[in-house]
Design an enzyme around this catalytic site. Structure first.
Site, PDB file in Angstrom:
ATOM      1  N   ALA A 156     -13.059  -1.909  -8.886  1.00 38.81           N
ATOM      2  CA  ALA A 156     -12.764  -0.547  -9.349  1.00 38.81           C
ATOM      3  C   ALA A 156     -13.704  -0.143 -10.479  1.00 38.81           C
ATOM      4  CB  ALA A 156     -11.311  -0.462  -9.810  1.00 38.81           C
ATOM      5  N   TYR A 180      -0.987   2.484 -11.596  1.00 39.66           N
ATOM      6  CA  TYR A 180      -0.021   3.585 -11.416  1.00 39.66           C
ATOM      7  C   TYR A 180       1.419   3.110 -11.359  1.00 39.66           C
ATOM      8  CZ  TYR A 180      -1.689   2.169  -6.816  1.00 39.66           C
ATOM      9  OH  TYR A 180      -2.112   1.429  -5.740  1.00 39.66           O
ATOM     10  N   THR A 238      -8.926  -1.436   1.960  1.00 38.72           N
ATOM     11  CA  THR A 238      -8.566  -1.929   0.642  1.00 38.72           C
ATOM     12  C   THR A 238      -8.839  -3.430   0.567  1.00 38.72           C
ATOM     13  OG1 THR A 238      -6.904  -1.857  -1.091  1.00 38.72           O
ATOM     14  CG2 THR A 238      -6.065  -2.140   1.148  1.00 38.72           C
ATOM     15  N   GLY A 247     -14.635  -5.622 -12.191  1.00 41.25           N
ATOM     16  CA  GLY A 247     -14.372  -5.899 -10.777  1.00 41.25           C
ATOM     17  C   GLY A 247     -14.763  -4.714  -9.905  1.00 41.25           C
ATOM     18  N   LEU A 299      -6.158   2.754 -14.671  1.00 45.00           N
ATOM     19  CA  LEU A 299      -6.175   2.917 -13.209  1.00 45.00           C
ATOM     20  C   LEU A 299      -4.868   2.468 -12.567  1.00 45.00           C
ATOM     21  CD1 LEU A 299      -9.753   1.991 -11.964  1.00 45.00           C
ATOM     22  CD2 LEU A 299      -8.963   3.998 -13.203  1.00 45.00           C
ATOM     23  N   GLY A 327     -12.987  -4.524 -17.897  1.00 46.52           N
ATOM     24  CA  GLY A 327     -13.009  -5.164 -16.583  1.00 46.52           C
ATOM     25  C   GLY A 327     -14.294  -4.860 -15.837  1.00 46.52           C
ATOM     26  N   ASP A 349     -13.443   6.697  -4.057  1.00 42.81           N
ATOM     27  CA  ASP A 349     -12.831   6.311  -5.345  1.00 42.81           C
ATOM     28  C   ASP A 349     -13.477   7.049  -6.523  1.00 42.81           C
ATOM     29  OD1 ASP A 349     -10.839   4.583  -4.500  1.00 42.81           O
ATOM     30  OD2 ASP A 349     -12.121   2.815  -4.557  1.00 42.81           O
ATOM     31  N   SER A 363       0.824  -1.219   0.000  1.00 46.14           N
ATOM     32  CA  SER A 363       0.000   0.000   0.000  1.00 46.14           C
ATOM     33  C   SER A 363       0.857   1.268   0.000  1.00 46.14           C
ATOM     34  CB  SER A 363      -0.903   0.019   1.235  1.00 46.14           C
ATOM     35  OG  SER A 363      -1.598   1.249   1.289  1.00 46.14           O
ATOM     36  N   LYS A 390     -13.330  -4.346   1.182  1.00 46.29           N
ATOM     37  CA  LYS A 390     -14.176  -3.210   0.791  1.00 46.29           C
ATOM     38  C   LYS A 390     -15.680  -3.516   0.853  1.00 46.29           C
ATOM     39  CE  LYS A 390     -11.172  -0.400  -2.115  1.00 46.29           C
ATOM     40  NZ  LYS A 390     -11.059   0.253  -3.420  1.00 46.29           N
TER      41      LYS A 390
END
Ligand code: NAP
Length: 288
Positions: A134, A230, A66, A132, A228, A130, A106, A19, A70
């Site tokens: 996010a 990084y 996280t 999921g 998304l 996707g 988010d 994290s 969640k």
């Protein structure tokens, strides 16, 4: 300096070692000069309830949530905000007199770099790779922007149907459709916004990309390609999309902005967003 009066914030997840939240939150705490510290807590799923009771006992002020907690944390909270209920996930919790309150920042994080573009989104089609966790925040964000259509692409038809079904009681259902990966060649030329919410291309799989070379070529110039992920920055997907004339956005700003929104809720004062962003740049530059 940590003293006898220092108050606790933190992040729960499992695993948690990866994290980046402690880096940016402790940088913000130092900048603001407030008497807090932000700690990582590795909580296995079967200990979640006990952990929340423990946080109550030690007077933790608030925490980030996280993977994999969640969704699981929602029934353990006294109240969940409408946005978190719509997404079906909580990423930020704080203590009130009535108990633990949960929300999801988010969507706010995802939207921050898009809102800066000051576009008219009313004729826009968003294609989301996707389906999921996010992707749920991204769908809610695209609806909030005012996109005309939201097309979610996934590899598992059962999960895709479940995803569609989960929005049936929301006005978002009118904008949303789900598609198999094979449908991409038809969808991509119409996309104004293309969002990768899969982990394909994330470090250490830096050479992986969610789209084939011919799929990338179907993108119209000016399409916004938003990953998304990084790490790495940019991903191969963003590099290829940029070569095709797309505008590239990586996931770091979303990470910073969702964290800034959470810190603001805990401390009830504006978060030093520039310091948070810089702390992550410095950390990632050293690490990768
Ligand atoms: P998740 O719930 O596990 O969802 C991942 C989605 O990607 C699922 O729909 C999964 O499909 C799909 N997928 C995975 N591998 C695939 C492959 N090889 N081919 C096609 N589809 C594939 O994870 P998440 O929480 O949504 O996170 C997804 C990504 O977003 C991660 O990279 C995460 O780091 C990033 N993220 C970034 C931020 C930020 O602030 N920037 C915030 C949240 C997440 P199945 O369901 O079929 O398995």
């Amino acid at each position: 300096m940590i003293t006898g009066t220092t108050q606790l914030l933190g992040v729960i997840g499992y695993p948690i070692a990866h994290s980046l939240s402690p880096v940016m939150h402790n940088a913000a705490i130092a900048e603001l000069g407030v008497d807090f510290v932000y700690l990582p807590f590795a909580i296995v799923p079967e200990h979640l309830k006990q952990a929340i009771q423990g946080f109550e006992a030690i007077g933790l002020r608030g925490f980030s949530v996280t993977i994999p907690h969640k969704q699981a944390i929602m029934p353990l909270l006294s109240e969940v905000s409408p946005v978190a209920q719509a997404i079906g996930a909580v990423n930020t919790v704080w203590r009130t007199e009535q108990g633990w309150f949960g929300t999801n920042t988010d969507v706010e994080g995802f939207l921050a770099p898009l809102r800066r573009m000051q576009r008219d989104w009313s004729q826009s089609t968003a294609v989301i790779l996707g389906n999921g966790g996010a992707a749920r925040a991204v769908v809610a964000g695209c609806a909030d922007l005012g996109c005309r259509q939201i097309q979610v692409v996934g590899r598992n038809s059962e999960k895709l149907q479940g995803f569609l079904q989960s929005w049936q009681t929301s006005p978002i259902a009118d904008l949303l459709s789900v598609h198999a990966w094979e449908g991409l060649p038809k969808l991509l030329p119409e996309a104004s916004l293309l969002v990768n919410t899969t982990p394909i291309g994330m470090h250490p799989q830096d050479q992986a990309t969610p789209l084939t070379a011919s799929e990338i070529q179907a993108l119209a110039a000016g399409t916004i390609a938003y990953d998304l992920i990084y790490t790495p920055r940019p991903t191969l997907f963003l590099q290829q999309a940029q070569q095709q004339g797309a505008v590239a956005l990586d996931g770091l700003e979303m990470l910073v902005q969702q964290g800034a929104a959470a810190l603001q809720l805990w401390l009830q004062q504006p978060a030093p967003v520039d310091v948070m962003r810089q702390s992550l740049w410095n950390y990632l530059d050293r690490k990768f």
